[in-house]
Design a protein around this motif. Structure first.
Motif, PDB file in Angstrom:
ATOM      1  N   CYS A   1       0.842  -1.202   0.000  1.00  0.00           N
ATOM      2  CA  CYS A   1       0.000   0.000   0.000  1.00  0.00           C
ATOM      3  C   CYS A   1       0.879   1.255   0.000  1.00  0.00           C
ATOM      4  O   CYS A   1       0.519   2.276  -0.575  1.00  0.00           O
ATOM      5  CB  CYS A   1      -0.901   0.026   1.221  1.00  0.00           C
ATOM      6  SG  CYS A   1      -2.079  -1.329   1.298  1.00  0.00           S
ATOM      7  N   GLY A   2       2.025   1.182   0.669  1.00  0.00           N
ATOM      8  CA  GLY A   2       2.926   2.325   0.798  1.00  0.00           C
ATOM      9  C   GLY A   2       4.006   2.325  -0.277  1.00  0.00           C
ATOM     10  O   GLY A   2       4.757   1.354  -0.405  1.00  0.00           O
ATOM     11  N   GLY A   3       4.084   3.417  -1.033  1.00  0.00           N
ATOM     12  CA  GLY A   3       5.051   3.491  -2.121  1.00  0.00           C
ATOM     13  C   GLY A   3       6.490   3.416  -1.650  1.00  0.00           C
ATOM     14  O   GLY A   3       7.325   2.727  -2.257  1.00  0.00           O
ATOM     15  N   THR A   4       6.820   4.113  -0.576  1.00  0.00           N
ATOM     16  CA  THR A   4       8.198   4.096  -0.083  1.00  0.00           C
ATOM     17  C   THR A   4       8.540   2.749   0.535  1.00  0.00           C
ATOM     18  O   THR A   4       9.677   2.279   0.434  1.00  0.00           O
ATOM     19  CB  THR A   4       8.408   5.222   0.940  1.00  0.00           C
ATOM     20  OG1 THR A   4       8.077   6.462   0.324  1.00  0.00           O
ATOM     21  CG2 THR A   4       9.860   5.282   1.399  1.00  0.00           C
ATOM     22  N   LEU A   5       7.570   2.114   1.174  1.00  0.00           N
ATOM     23  CA  LEU A   5       7.809   0.785   1.725  1.00  0.00           C
ATOM     24  C   LEU A   5       8.095  -0.199   0.595  1.00  0.00           C
ATOM     25  O   LEU A   5       8.960  -1.072   0.722  1.00  0.00           O
ATOM     26  CB  LEU A   5       6.604   0.323   2.542  1.00  0.00           C
ATOM     27  CG  LEU A   5       6.083   1.275   3.624  1.00  0.00           C
ATOM     28  CD1 LEU A   5       5.015   0.595   4.470  1.00  0.00           C
ATOM     29  CD2 LEU A   5       7.209   1.787   4.508  1.00  0.00           C
ATOM     30  N   CYS A   6       7.389  -0.044  -0.509  1.00  0.00           N
ATOM     31  CA  CYS A   6       7.644  -0.865  -1.690  1.00  0.00           C
ATOM     32  C   CYS A   6       9.042  -0.586  -2.232  1.00  0.00           C
ATOM     33  O   CYS A   6       9.801  -1.505  -2.528  1.00  0.00           O
ATOM     34  CB  CYS A   6       6.590  -0.579  -2.759  1.00  0.00           C
ATOM     35  SG  CYS A   6       6.792  -1.524  -4.286  1.00  0.00           S
TER      36      CYS A   6
ATOM     37  N   MET B   1      -4.836   1.827   1.068  1.00  0.00           N
ATOM     38  CA  MET B   1      -4.856   2.042   2.508  1.00  0.00           C
ATOM     39  C   MET B   1      -6.278   2.218   3.018  1.00  0.00           C
ATOM     40  O   MET B   1      -6.554   2.038   4.208  1.00  0.00           O
ATOM     41  CB  MET B   1      -4.010   3.266   2.884  1.00  0.00           C
ATOM     42  CG  MET B   1      -2.514   3.026   2.801  1.00  0.00           C
ATOM     43  SD  MET B   1      -1.538   4.548   2.929  1.00  0.00           S
ATOM     44  CE  MET B   1      -1.937   5.099   4.585  1.00  0.00           C
ATOM     45  N   ILE B   2      -7.196   2.562   2.108  1.00  0.00           N
ATOM     46  CA  ILE B   2      -8.601   2.755   2.468  1.00  0.00           C
ATOM     47  C   ILE B   2      -9.441   1.571   1.995  1.00  0.00           C
ATOM     48  O   ILE B   2     -10.278   1.051   2.729  1.00  0.00           O
ATOM     49  CB  ILE B   2      -9.140   4.063   1.857  1.00  0.00           C
ATOM     50  CG1 ILE B   2      -8.369   5.265   2.418  1.00  0.00           C
ATOM     51  CG2 ILE B   2     -10.631   4.217   2.118  1.00  0.00           C
ATOM     52  CD1 ILE B   2      -8.705   6.569   1.750  1.00  0.00           C
TER      53      ILE B   2
ATOM     54  N   ASP C   1       2.476  -4.910   3.481  1.00  0.00           N
ATOM     55  CA  ASP C   1       2.419  -3.949   4.581  1.00  0.00           C
ATOM     56  C   ASP C   1       0.973  -3.765   5.017  1.00  0.00           C
ATOM     57  O   ASP C   1       0.043  -3.931   4.227  1.00  0.00           O
ATOM     58  CB  ASP C   1       3.024  -2.604   4.166  1.00  0.00           C
ATOM     59  CG  ASP C   1       2.367  -2.012   2.919  1.00  0.00           C
ATOM     60  OD1 ASP C   1       1.520  -2.695   2.304  1.00  0.00           O
ATOM     61  OD2 ASP C   1       2.699  -0.879   2.545  1.00  0.00           O
ATOM     62  N   PHE C   2       0.790  -3.444   6.289  1.00  0.00           N
ATOM     63  CA  PHE C   2      -0.529  -3.138   6.850  1.00  0.00           C
ATOM     64  C   PHE C   2      -0.374  -1.841   7.629  1.00  0.00           C
ATOM     65  O   PHE C   2       0.290  -1.810   8.666  1.00  0.00           O
ATOM     66  CB  PHE C   2      -1.002  -4.281   7.755  1.00  0.00           C
ATOM     67  CG  PHE C   2      -1.165  -5.590   7.041  1.00  0.00           C
ATOM     68  CD1 PHE C   2      -2.371  -5.940   6.469  1.00  0.00           C
ATOM     69  CD2 PHE C   2      -0.090  -6.461   6.918  1.00  0.00           C
ATOM     70  CE1 PHE C   2      -2.525  -7.137   5.798  1.00  0.00           C
ATOM     71  CE2 PHE C   2      -0.229  -7.668   6.245  1.00  0.00           C
ATOM     72  CZ  PHE C   2      -1.451  -8.009   5.683  1.00  0.00           C
TER      73      PHE C   2
END
Length: 514
Positions: free
Chosen positions: A349-354, A407-408, A432-433
């Protein structure tokens, strides 16, 4: 099949609220599809693509609210609309709070003279105009809206710079100002570390890790993703650095971004040389030499950035639980995977986490593909078909055009997860959650049925499917991070303690011959 349409003229709701309402409307029993959106051309195109655009909706104006419900019968449509009306009535009606509505920014500023910040989330066609009004009223601006032209962004930021104000955005989804999280954000303790971030989930992750290491945040200033581009020139990051450098409560500054344009990176490094306070630099995929030469503290990962910031802020490093990588776990999972199970699939869901997990994989593998790869040779040609090691940013425009952010609304990820779980060459799926303000109220719970289904399918086929989860949140967030982690563990999901560790574990699980 029955379809019911309602158009509420001159009725505006911001995009975050409408995404959340649409998600809840689609969960109403008997509803096959529900869309709640403003009457913009982009939203009409979405309705056209799913076969729901009617002549009546074609005539809707951008200031009109469109509500469309598709269900098996007229009765189910009517019932769903009654429940949707209740959703609107209950929107934001938290216990002990009340909403005061103002028709314009000018009237709000006059009625609340102590206010110094405006959060703007309107259609991109009007966002720059409203941001300008806020600046005219001497208000800092957080511009959540996207689809704002780069020319408007530059003009707004230059005007704000001249007035000594900040423009966070456009497309700025995360900030913590005065210990209050705005839009997407987490509950973190107050402290002495300030963040300037060109990445929403990257800023969330570093703030959460700082909290986890015992530190706290003064301010988290978002810049918007284009700020460090050649055209914009880093106006907001430079002004944010200066603001934190002058802030008495801030002792350490952390900068977060994907690699800036070379000319902008030079400006940032030159500013670091002028800072009176230590500056930690986490530019994903960046190099250490230039940062150190400027007097900064280089961080290769989000976890390292948080740890360095906390130590520089005065913490005793020997007392910090650094959440070291679990090597016995790595060996255990490797033994469970067959030689054919050699690939990672990242669904983020998170671009930076990806990005972080992808760059960690690229340190060992040269066949890493993504929808956000900078190298065109490794950018997915077909978004619907993964290739070898694949990391997907499901929050990117590729997947969210006209749809709620994952995320929604996690429906897009659920479908892709079930697809990836069937691939016999997949060794690990990492996800990610994200907890906190603005996110889904139970991101783990909504994913559990798919996780259980995938695990059962793999077991029937005689293979182990490793599912690796990382929950981004703090003990102060709602839902409770402990409850979310326990749900995953009960479903047989392995837990990573940070975004960095999620990337490292997923990579090491599939290394062969080690």
């Amino acid at each position: 099949m029955s379809t019911k349409v309602v158009i509420k003229q001159s009725t505006y709701f911001d995009s975050v609220s409408l995404m959340s309402l649409s998600t809840k409307a689609n969960q109403i029993e008997g509803v096959e599809q529900a869309v709640i959106a403003m009457g913009t051309e982009m939203n009409k195109e979405v309705l056209r693509n799913v076969g729901l655009l009617t002549p009546e909706l074609e005539e809707a104006k951008t200031s009109d609210l469109m509500i469309v419900v598709k269900a098996a019968t007229d009765e189910l449509c009517e019932s769903a609309f009654l429940q949707i009306e209740e959703l609107f009535k209950n929107k934001g009606a938290a216990k002990g709070t009340s909403d005061i509505k103002y028709p314009t920014i000018d009237s709000a500023a006059k009625s609340i003279p102590e206010a110094n910040l405006a959060v703007i989330s309107v259609n991109g066609a009007y966002a720059a105009r409203e941001a300008r009004k806020a600046l005219d009223n001497d208000l800092h601006v957080m511009l959540f809206s996207d689809n704002v032209s780069v020319e408007d962004e530059i003009a707004l930021k230059q005007y704000a710079h001249e007035k000594g104000l900040l423009v966070m955005g456009p497309d700025c989804g995360t900030a913590i100002i005065g210990n209050v999280a705005l839009c997407f954000g987490n509950s973190v303790r107050r402290g002495n570390i300030g963040i300037v971030g060109a990445s929403g989930t990257g800023s969330q992750e570093v703030s959460v890790r700082i909290h986890d290491f015992g530190g706290g945040i003064t301010q988290l200033i978002g810049t918007g993703g284009r700020d460090l581009s050649e055209q914009v020139g880093g106006i907001m990051m430079l002004d944010g650095m200066k603001a934190l450098d002058e802030d008495e409560a801030t002792k350490v500054i952390v900068l977060i971004s994907k690699p800036p344009a070379p000319s902008v990176e030079k400006k940032v490094l030159d500013q670091i040389k002028l800072c009176k306070k230590p500056v930690v630099v986490y530019f994903i995929g960046g190099t250490e030499e230039s940062v150190v030469a400027a007097g900064g503290h280089f961080a290769k990962t989000s976890k390292e950035a948080a740890l360095k910031a906390v130590v520089l802020a005065g913490a005793d490093e020997s007392t910090i639980n650094k959440r070291a990588l679990n090597i016995p776990l790595v060996e255990e999972i490797r033994a469970k995977l067959t030689p054919e199970q050699k690939y990672i699939r990242g669904l983020f869901c998170g671009g930076t986490l990806c990005d972080e997990a992808m760059y960690i994989a690229m340190d060992k593998f040269d066949n890493v593909y993504s929808n956000i790869q900078k190298n065109p040779d490794y950018k997915l040609k077909d978004l619907h078909v993964s290739k070898e090691h694949t990391f997907l940013d499901l929050g990117d425009d590729d997947f969210t055009n006209g749809k709620p952010h994952p995320m929604i609304d996690p429906s897009t990820r659920i479908a892709r997860f079930l697809q990836e779980a069937k691939d016999p060459e997949v060794g690990v799926i990492v996800m990610d959650f994200i907890l906190g303000f603005g996110s889904h109220e139970d991101p783990v719970g909504v994913m559990l049925p798919a996780i259980i289904e995938a695990k059962e399918l793999a077991a029937k086929e005689g293979r182990h499917l490793e599912i690796l989860g990382y929950v981004l949140g703090t003990d102060l967030d709602s839902p409770k991070i402990e409850d979310q982690v326990n749900k995953l563990m009960e479903a047989g999901v392995t837990i990573a303690s940070s975004s960095t560790n999620a990337g490292l574990l997923s990579r090491e699980f599939v290394v062969k011959g080690a």
